[in-house]
Design an enzyme around this catalytic site. Structure first.
Site, PDB file in Angstrom:
ATOM      1  CE  LYS A 134      61.832 -67.315  20.977  1.00  0.00           C
ATOM      2  NZ  LYS A 134      62.892 -68.027  21.685  1.00  0.00           N
ATOM      3  CG  ASN A 135      61.274 -67.181  25.090  1.00  0.00           C
ATOM      4  OD1 ASN A 135      61.521 -67.930  24.143  1.00  0.00           O
ATOM      5  ND2 ASN A 135      61.855 -66.016  25.256  1.00  0.00           N
ATOM      6  CB  CYS A 156      70.186 -66.627  19.115  1.00  0.00           C
ATOM      7  SG  CYS A 156      68.659 -66.309  18.279  1.00  0.00           S
ATOM      8  NE  ARG A 192      71.985 -68.491  25.480  1.00  0.00           N
ATOM      9  CZ  ARG A 192      70.948 -68.373  24.659  1.00  0.00           C
ATOM     10  NH1 ARG A 192      71.146 -68.208  23.383  1.00  0.00           N
ATOM     11  NH2 ARG A 192      69.712 -68.485  25.113  1.00  0.00           N
ATOM     12  CG  ASP A 194      64.393 -62.064  24.918  1.00  0.00           C
ATOM     13  OD1 ASP A 194      63.644 -62.956  25.352  1.00  0.00           O
ATOM     14  OD2 ASP A 194      65.626 -62.190  24.835  1.00  0.00           O
ATOM     15  NE  ARG A 239      65.607 -69.999  16.769  1.00  0.00           N
ATOM     16  CZ  ARG A 239      66.310 -69.483  17.783  1.00  0.00           C
ATOM     17  NH1 ARG A 239      67.272 -68.632  17.558  1.00  0.00           N
ATOM     18  NH2 ARG A 239      66.043 -69.839  19.031  1.00  0.00           N
TER      19      ARG A 239
END
Ligand code: EPZ
Length: 420
Positions: A22-23, A117, A122, A307, A399
């Site tokens: 994903k990242n 999230c 952030r 994570d 997600r």
């Protein structure tokens, strides 16, 4: 609201194919905006973060087409509208990665302040610092979105990151790739996803050196050309299924894994008594009858990844002994604790530290996924708990995990997905 219903206690066995990361996917998809012609990305997971990002890019006038189940074609040739101020942006942190590529391609960008999230504040200060040093004028408007504009183009600079931010490293690298002259970025993030992005950019004609080390040097080029690129496997999805095997005392084979990306996770998992054997792109994980308690500090790569912190917390709830987990990256990433406590866990939170006293068993409960990895932790705990667990807010898990219910069912999990 969608939910997962899991009845714990089944012995799990079999193989899990790990999807593309994903990242990495969200960063490389954003970087395709820098490229003329068509980019084909393979091993792209059909997760909602990817779909939302692609939808935003479509609204910018970029041609997007899924050419296979996990391959997408991106053509950014026509006029691109540089303002991605859309509803979707506010629900997706990764949309902030559009700033660097839009700025590099069109000379300006406006992106809604990112959502995603709720892991705490952030900030985007390091992104803005980098863009400013490259010659862009940046500002936040009505505290709703960020604007950046470089009327005279971008010029290379020496940029020091106060913190090795993954997103800031990626955004600045993308803008620097097409800036005039050399850019040196110091104290950069060294995650594998940074290296994958640099490899994509270099394949498109960029000159990025040092990705994966503390200093990245970029020689700006005039133009990048679209190309074919395969996204690296998702080390966090792999780590999540490792935690599933560990906490349920099962033996799983994970396929499409780069074990070198998981060194800190493998090391700490082995300390819990979980057996891990790597053979090529396969990983064999065998959970013990009872896990041992461990202590974890989350740090920037190559430290233990934040994570994977909630998943380790889930394991710690059933371990023999007391585990100490310190979350150094995000100030609000202990949300799994309250939900695990509903299942019978014994967890005390003191600031950024969780003290987890292992218990003999967890019981099913109705719990809620507050963020992506906390949701993953609840899935692992539910598979090991006695009785039925209902995990609400499944869209949060969607997600970052593609086909998670199917994958768990395929290895023997009693898992049902209720879409409402
Ligand atoms: C990326 O987020 C990942 N997301 C996150 O994964 C991951 O947890 C995080 O990196 C750390 O590894 C994507 O790649 C899409 P950061 P990012 O910038 O880039 C501070 C998941 O579950 N910071 O490295 O947003 C910030 O406050 C997600 O897959 C600043 O101070 O993370 C935080 O404390 C969650 N100023 C720390 O750095 C800035 O300008 C890490 O943030 C930027 C960041």
């Amino acid at each position: 609201m969608s939910k997962l219903i899991i009845r714990g206690g089944n012995d799990l066995t079999g193989s899990v194919k790990i999807n593309g990361a994903k990242n990495s996917a969200v960063a490389v998809i954003a970087a395709a905006i820098l490229c003329r012609g068509t980019t084909i990305l393979e091993n792209v997971p059909q997760i909602s973060d990817v779909k939302i990002l692609l939808n935003i890019m479509k609204k910018l006038g970029i041609a997007i087409e899924w050419v296979e189940k996990d391959a997408v074609s991106i053509t950014a040739d026509d006029d691109i509208d540089s303002s991605a101020i859309y509803q979707e942006v506010s629900s997706l942190r990764a949309s902030n990665l559009l700033l660097g590529s839009l700025l590099g391609r069109t000379g300006k960008a406006a992106v809604a302040l990112p959502g995603g999230c709720d892991l705490g504040e952030r900030p985007m200060d390091l992104h803005i610092k980098g863009f400013t040093q490259l010659g862009a004028v940046c500002g936040t408007v009505e505290s709703r979105y960020i604007q950046a504009e470089a009327q005279n183009g971008l010029k290379g600079a020496v940029i020091y990151l106060d913190f090795p931010s993954v997103g800031a490293t990626e955004n600045i690298m993308m803008a620097a790739a097409v800036a005039e002259g050399q850019t040196v970025i110091e104290n950069v993030a060294k995650e594998p996803e940074i290296v994958d992005l640099a490899n994509f950019l270099n394949g498109a004609g960029a000159k990025v050196r040092g990705a994966g080390t503390d200093i990245i040097r970029v020689e700006g080029v005039k133009e990048l050309k679209g190309r074919r690129h395969s996204i690296i496997p998702d080390r966090i999805e792999a780590g999540t299924f490792m935690s599933v095997a560990a906490v349920t005392g099962s033996r799983l084979r994970l396929e499409n894994v780069i074990s070198a990306h998981l060194k800190p996770v493998i090391a700490k998992m082995r300390e819990t008594g979980t057996e891990i054997r790597c053979a090529g792109s396969n990983m064999y994980v065998t959970g013990p009858k009872r896990l041992k308690a461990v202590s974890i500090q989350t740090l920037a790569h190559p430290g233990f990844p934040t994570d994977m912190q909630p998943q380790m917390m889930a394991m710690a709830t059933l371990a023999k002994g007391t585990s100490v987990i310190v979350e150094n990256i995000f100030e609000k990433r202990m949300k799994a604790a309250a939900e695990l406590t509903k299942m019978g866990a014994d967890i005390a939170i003191d600031g950024k530290t969780a003290i987890v006293k292992g218990v003999e068993r967890l019981h099913g409960a109705t719990v809620r996924a507050h963020d992506l990895r906390a949701g993953a932790a609840l899935v692992a705990a539910a598979l090991a708990a006695e009785g039925e667990t209902v995990i609400e807010n499944l869209n949060i898990i969607d997600r970052g995990y593609w086909q998670i219910a199917e994958k768990l069912t395929d290895i023997g999990g009693d898992v049902r997905r209720i879409d409402e």
